[in-house]
Each structure stands twice: as C-alpha cells, then as structure tokens.
Design an enzyme around this catalytic site. Sequence first.
Site, PDB file in Angstrom:
ATOM      1  N   PRO A 152       0.822  -1.174   0.111  1.00 47.40           N
ATOM      2  CA  PRO A 152       0.108   0.064  -0.164  1.00 47.40           C
ATOM      3  C   PRO A 152       0.902   1.332  -0.053  1.00 47.40           C
ATOM      4  O   PRO A 152       1.885   1.237   0.104  1.00 47.40           O
ATOM      5  CB  PRO A 152      -0.847  -0.107   1.216  1.00 47.40           C
ATOM      6  CG  PRO A 152       0.338  -0.662   2.166  1.00 47.40           C
ATOM      7  CD  PRO A 152       0.960  -1.638   1.422  1.00 47.40           C
ATOM      8  N   LYS A 177       4.801  -5.217  -6.415  1.00 50.26           N
ATOM      9  CA  LYS A 177       4.045  -4.493  -6.978  1.00 50.26           C
ATOM     10  C   LYS A 177       3.395  -3.458  -5.986  1.00 50.26           C
ATOM     11  O   LYS A 177       2.823  -3.618  -5.402  1.00 50.26           O
ATOM     12  CB  LYS A 177       2.821  -5.181  -7.350  1.00 50.26           C
ATOM     13  CG  LYS A 177       2.138  -4.448  -8.648  1.00 50.26           C
ATOM     14  CD  LYS A 177       1.595  -3.215  -8.701  1.00 50.26           C
ATOM     15  CE  LYS A 177       0.598  -3.032  -7.934  1.00 50.26           C
ATOM     16  NZ  LYS A 177      -0.148  -1.789  -7.434  1.00 50.26           N
ATOM     17  N   SER A 179       2.028   0.252  -4.479  1.00 48.70           N
ATOM     18  CA  SER A 179       0.730   0.991  -4.766  1.00 48.70           C
ATOM     19  C   SER A 179       1.081   2.000  -5.667  1.00 48.70           C
ATOM     20  O   SER A 179       1.996   2.787  -5.586  1.00 48.70           O
ATOM     21  CB  SER A 179       0.338   1.775  -3.461  1.00 48.70           C
ATOM     22  OG  SER A 179      -0.621   2.638  -3.712  1.00 48.70           O
ATOM     23  N   GLU A 252      -2.306  -8.507   5.529  1.00 47.16           N
ATOM     24  CA  GLU A 252      -2.373  -7.366   6.336  1.00 47.16           C
ATOM     25  C   GLU A 252      -3.572  -6.260   6.163  1.00 47.16           C
ATOM     26  O   GLU A 252      -3.351  -5.406   5.220  1.00 47.16           O
ATOM     27  CB  GLU A 252      -1.154  -6.727   6.663  1.00 47.16           C
ATOM     28  CG  GLU A 252      -0.076  -7.592   6.933  1.00 47.16           C
ATOM     29  CD  GLU A 252       0.027  -7.968   8.491  1.00 47.16           C
ATOM     30  OE1 GLU A 252      -0.775  -7.544   9.254  1.00 47.16           O
ATOM     31  OE2 GLU A 252       0.365  -9.336   8.686  1.00 47.16           O
ATOM     32  N   CYS A 286      -3.043   1.319   9.522  1.00 43.42           N
ATOM     33  CA  CYS A 286      -4.016   0.508   9.596  1.00 43.42           C
ATOM     34  C   CYS A 286      -4.175  -0.012  11.196  1.00 43.42           C
ATOM     35  O   CYS A 286      -5.234  -0.368  11.246  1.00 43.42           O
ATOM     36  CB  CYS A 286      -3.513  -0.960   8.925  1.00 43.42           C
ATOM     37  SG  CYS A 286      -1.682  -1.363   9.314  1.00 43.42           S
ATOM     38  N   GLU A 385     -13.420   1.994   8.788  1.00 42.62           N
ATOM     39  CA  GLU A 385     -12.105   2.539   8.604  1.00 42.62           C
ATOM     40  C   GLU A 385     -12.036   3.797   8.037  1.00 42.62           C
ATOM     41  O   GLU A 385     -12.495   3.784   6.588  1.00 42.62           O
ATOM     42  CB  GLU A 385     -11.274   1.712   7.969  1.00 42.62           C
ATOM     43  CG  GLU A 385      -9.839   2.103   8.036  1.00 42.62           C
ATOM     44  CD  GLU A 385      -8.678   0.776   7.514  1.00 42.62           C
ATOM     45  OE1 GLU A 385      -8.957   0.415   6.455  1.00 42.62           O
ATOM     46  OE2 GLU A 385      -7.685   0.556   8.203  1.00 42.62           O
TER      47      GLU A 385
HETATM   48  P1  NAI Z   1      -5.958  -1.388  -2.037  1.00 41.92           P
HETATM   49  O1  NAI Z   1      -6.151  -2.297  -1.094  1.00 41.92           O
HETATM   50  O2  NAI Z   1      -6.956  -1.366  -3.147  1.00 41.92           O
HETATM   51  O3  NAI Z   1      -4.589  -1.021  -2.564  1.00 41.92           O
HETATM   52  C1  NAI Z   1      -3.503  -1.841  -1.902  1.00 41.92           C
HETATM   53  C2  NAI Z   1      -2.700  -2.525  -3.075  1.00 41.92           C
HETATM   54  O4  NAI Z   1      -3.636  -3.515  -3.571  1.00 41.92           O
HETATM   55  C3  NAI Z   1      -2.088  -1.304  -4.252  1.00 41.92           C
HETATM   56  O5  NAI Z   1      -0.869  -1.940  -4.639  1.00 41.92           O
HETATM   57  C4  NAI Z   1      -3.106  -1.642  -5.431  1.00 41.92           C
HETATM   58  O6  NAI Z   1      -2.475  -1.407  -6.683  1.00 41.92           O
HETATM   59  C5  NAI Z   1      -3.195  -3.184  -5.126  1.00 41.92           C
HETATM   60  N1  NAI Z   1      -4.555  -3.552  -5.759  1.00 41.92           N
HETATM   61  C6  NAI Z   1      -5.644  -2.692  -6.023  1.00 41.92           C
HETATM   62  N2  NAI Z   1      -6.543  -3.854  -6.746  1.00 41.92           N
HETATM   63  C7  NAI Z   1      -6.026  -5.133  -6.863  1.00 41.92           C
HETATM   64  C8  NAI Z   1      -6.566  -6.281  -7.343  1.00 41.92           C
HETATM   65  N3  NAI Z   1      -7.831  -6.020  -7.830  1.00 41.92           N
HETATM   66  N4  NAI Z   1      -5.715  -7.235  -7.337  1.00 41.92           N
HETATM   67  C9  NAI Z   1      -4.332  -6.966  -6.692  1.00 41.92           C
HETATM   68  N5  NAI Z   1      -3.982  -5.910  -6.358  1.00 41.92           N
HETATM   69  C10 NAI Z   1      -4.882  -4.694  -6.298  1.00 41.92           C
HETATM   70  O7  NAI Z   1      -6.134   0.329  -1.071  1.00 41.92           O
HETATM   71  P2  NAI Z   1      -6.637   1.633  -1.800  1.00 41.92           P
HETATM   72  O8  NAI Z   1      -7.639   1.892  -2.568  1.00 41.92           O
HETATM   73  O9  NAI Z   1      -5.403   2.256  -2.105  1.00 41.92           O
HETATM   74  O10 NAI Z   1      -7.111   2.418  -0.301  1.00 41.92           O
HETATM   75  C11 NAI Z   1      -8.361   2.347  -0.091  1.00 41.92           C
HETATM   76  C12 NAI Z   1      -8.666   1.790   1.442  1.00 41.92           C
HETATM   77  O11 NAI Z   1      -8.059   0.743   1.802  1.00 41.92           O
HETATM   78  C13 NAI Z   1      -8.013   2.878   2.537  1.00 41.92           C
HETATM   79  O12 NAI Z   1      -8.948   4.171   2.529  1.00 41.92           O
HETATM   80  C14 NAI Z   1      -7.704   2.349   3.490  1.00 41.92           C
HETATM   81  O13 NAI Z   1      -8.986   2.243   4.296  1.00 41.92           O
HETATM   82  C15 NAI Z   1      -7.508   0.981   3.330  1.00 41.92           C
HETATM   83  N6  NAI Z   1      -6.003   0.831   3.160  1.00 41.92           N
HETATM   84  C16 NAI Z   1      -5.479  -0.046   4.155  1.00 41.92           C
HETATM   85  C17 NAI Z   1      -4.123  -0.301   4.342  1.00 41.92           C
HETATM   86  C18 NAI Z   1      -3.368  -1.001   5.612  1.00 41.92           C
HETATM   87  O14 NAI Z   1      -2.338  -0.771   5.698  1.00 41.92           O
HETATM   88  N7  NAI Z   1      -4.331  -2.052   6.009  1.00 41.92           N
HETATM   89  C19 NAI Z   1      -3.207   0.671   3.426  1.00 41.92           C
HETATM   90  C20 NAI Z   1      -3.950   1.021   2.339  1.00 41.92           C
HETATM   91  C21 NAI Z   1      -5.449   1.134   2.377  1.00 41.92           C
END
Ligand code: NAI
Length: 496
Positions: A152, A177, A179, A252, A286, A385
Amino acid sequence: MRTQLYIDGSFGPADNGATFETIDPATENVFSEVASGGASDVDRAVLAARRAFDSGIWSNLPALERASILRRIAKGITDNLELLSRLETRDNGKPLPEAQWDIEDAAYCFEFYAKMIEGDAKADSQAIDVGDIRFDSRIWQEPVGVVAAITPWNFPMLMAVWKLAPALAAGCTIVLKPSELCSMTCYELARIVDTAGLPKGVFNLVTGLGPTAGAALTAHRLVDKIAFTGSVATGGKVMQAASAGIRTVSLELGGKSPFIVFDDCQIDKAVEWIMFGIFWNKGEVCSATSRVLVHHRIYQKLIARLKKETERISIGVGDQEGVKLGPIVAKVQYDKIMGILERAKNSGASLVTGGGRPTGFDSGFFIAPSIFSDVPRDAEIWTEEIFGPVVCLNSFETEAEAIEMANDSPFGLAAAVMSDDLDRCDRVAAKLRAGVVWINCSQPTFTQAPWGGYKSSGIGRELGRAGYEAYLETKQVTRFDHTEDWGWYQAPGPSK
Ligand code: NAI
Ligand code: MG
C-alpha cells in the site's frame, strides 16, 4: 523524472510504454512519471522469479552468504537515508521525521532477518520423535518459492521491506507491485538491490495499477505465495485469486482499533497517546486507534484537553521544520474522507474540532485533525475505517462495557488500554480480540515482535520470527531403518 520496471536484473520501460503520474499531495503537482506495467510485464517478471527460484541460485546459497547480501541492502538504504526519506515525504505527504523512522526501520528489518538466518545457519534440520525407533523423522524448512508482494501507500517502502527482507532471508524470489499512489521509494529500493549483488531474477519490481498489474500478478499460476497489505475489499479479491491453484496468502488489512482509557490514568499521558494513535502518519495507519472509549468520570475533562492539544498541531508541508501533520496522500483519499466528514455531521455525533479543510491552505490535500464525541455506535465514523486524521470518542461506565464496545467490530488488528492498574491492563488485554495490544501507549511497532490481525484484519503475521516462517514450507523427511522388516505383504513364517 521517469521510473522503470526492474525485471530479471535489468531496468526498462513497460512493454507497451505506458506510464502514470505521481503527485506531491502538498502541492498537487506531478513530480514523476511511473512505468505502468501490464500483464505481459508481470509475466516476464514472474518467469524470471520462477527461473531464479528453480535454479537454486539463491535458495541453495549458504545462509551466511544470503545474510551478507541482506546486510549490503541494509547499508544501501542507510547510505541513502536522506534521499529516501525526502522522496517518501514528497510522494506520501508524511512529515519528514516520520519518513526517516520508516527508512531507518526498513534498513533495520534487513539487518534483523540477516541476523536471524546467521543464527539459524546450523539449525535447519530438526529431529522429531515419532514414537517408533525404526523411523528417523526430521523437519526441514524450505523457502515457499516465488512470492508476489502487493503493498500500500501509507508506508510505501516499509510495507514492501516487511515482505522482502524475510522472504529473501528464507531463500524465496519475489515480484513486488507497490501502490500506484506511492511507488517512488520502491523504485529507489530496486536501484539499491541492483548494486547489492543479488542474482538476477531474485527481486523484480513491476510498478503499475491494481486492477491490471496487481490482478495479473495475483492470478499468475507460477506464483506460490501472495503477501498483501491493503484494504479488506482488495484483500478479499487477492484471496479469491489465490484460491485458483490453492496458493498461500498472508493478508494485512484494515482496522478500527479501540483505545480504552480508564479513570485511574494520567490524563496528559492519555491525551499524548490518543493523539499519536490517530494523527501520526495523518491517521493513514492500519492500526490507528480511531475509536477511543473513555471512563465517564474523566470523559469531559479529557475531551477538553484533547481539543486544546489537537488545535495546536502544526499542519503543513512534510519537509517543513516542526510540521506534525501533512496532507492526505492523494485526491481520491482526500475526497473519500471529506465525504465521510460531511455525512458525520448528520450522524448525531458532536464535532469537537476540525471536520474539514484547515484554514489558510489553498492547495494540497490537507484535512484538519478532527474529533467527534458521543458518536452513535451505528454511525459510519464509528464502524468504518476512515484512514485519515479523524478520531471518535465515547464514554463507558464499567470495564465489561468497555471491552464489549471495543470488541464490537468486524476488525481485530490492534487495541490499546490505559490505566495505572497493571493487573487491570492485563485482564483487559486478555479479553481484547486483536493481534496487537498496547498497554499505556499506542502504535510503537518493533521488528522483533509479530504483527497482524484477528477477524477481518487479516491472516498471518509479519515481523519477528513468525514473519520469517511465513516464507517457509515445512517438509517432513522420514527414513525407515532398512535392516528392519516391515512385513505387511510377507506372511510371518520361517525365513528362507
Ligand atoms: P487497495 O487495497 O486497493 O490497494 C493496496 C494495493 O493493492 C495496491 O498496491 C493496489 O494497486 C493493489 N490492488 C488494487 N486492486 C487490486 C486487485 N484487484 N488485485 C491485486 N492488487 C490490487 O487500497 P486503496 O484503494 O489504495 O485504499 C483504499 C482504502 O484501503 C483506504 O482508505 C484504507 O481504508 C485501506 N487501506 C488499508 C491499508 C492498510 O495498511 N491496512 C493500506 C492502504 C489502504
Ligand atoms: Mg504521491
């Protein structure tokens, strides 16, 4: 500036030449073009990682030699501390001292896992007693294979390193890969790794978009394990993709972590840790303790102090001296949080401070540190969240009530409890359904200690020894003493 992919030991553009822009959230200006990998790039990277793994060039290297390369990567990170920290601040918006913590932790993480495999170098086979002396049974631990790491934007380099360092220590090969919102420090990490002497194909970087590069990587059948940090929604998709071929995942995910504050604590200290628990890294954490439960006897007093201290937080561009709260990472997250704040105003909760843009900021994705009190338990701000600098408070009367409210969430990443009665702290910690419980603090994280969540907050643990074992397969090797007879198909009788 324009970044490249790193596949099989060489840098180059995406096959179709595609790029996307990365933005400085403090100014909203584009500051780099990032190579946008697609399915064919992912395929090249996975094949390179597969070849490198299957050749044994890395996994068969003596652990001490693997450790020395990990230490070279650690040194490369430390030597570039200033550059990497400034780049992280520029890409993500976090205050520079916080970016420096991240980069120092990243270097230490490589050293920690180097040390772990140096210590284990002699102990990679373990005998087990199977209760039959004719059998000699042992456990061998072996690397799981090709790892896809999807990470992320909140701790862009550190979340990648939490996966890379133990995976490389274990002898795995990797495709990372990062973010699309923050890819820059992972690109610099590839440049550091490139000079550290890893055999080609062991580490590969494919920057790109989630639905294209990310999805292609999770679907690739030559990947043995997917290590993911991000949202619950995407984590679910990753798990689904991994079900084809029954491949391993560690996840995570998000949280809505509670912080229980009893009336026998020191209020100033509680205020300090409540603020750190939600405003550190802009609340893009997180494990942020975003739901604060305060004993009713000190509730009003604590709110007044918290409001006063919160209104003194210095907001600004991350690399300015003294800034404690930077801009939200990107417009998409800014818009999401602003929407939540708007809806919160009609939720029945009381707005104590903040609730929107801070005054005096014309550009940049700034949101004022925000406090809501008396938040209805079914309000979106209490249950969902937010991933921003927004904290919700409620009061409680009894210990049992506090625990019930704390556990009333689909998440279970972290929790915190504050009281001068340490027996009570342990008693409450035992009842909290969370993978990490902080007593009299919130957020300190140690490379040595396991990290991960209960319930919807994830599967598996990172960091510590558990974070290394997550990249190992367990093989049982059992030898029969062939001077003995087994005798199942040979009827007992006189010997020939
Ligand atoms: P996301 O979960 O979509 O992105 C995380 C990673 O997954 C990025 O590298 C993204 O390119 C990848 N990804 C996205 N769609 C995918 C798919 N279909 N297949 C494989 N990989 C994929 O998170 P996003 O959209 O950046 O943030 C949205 C919300 O997620 C935030 O508002 C927050 O609530 C939560 N979040 C939680 C995190 C944590 O550390 N637990 C970190 C980032 C976001
Ligand atoms: Mg950015």
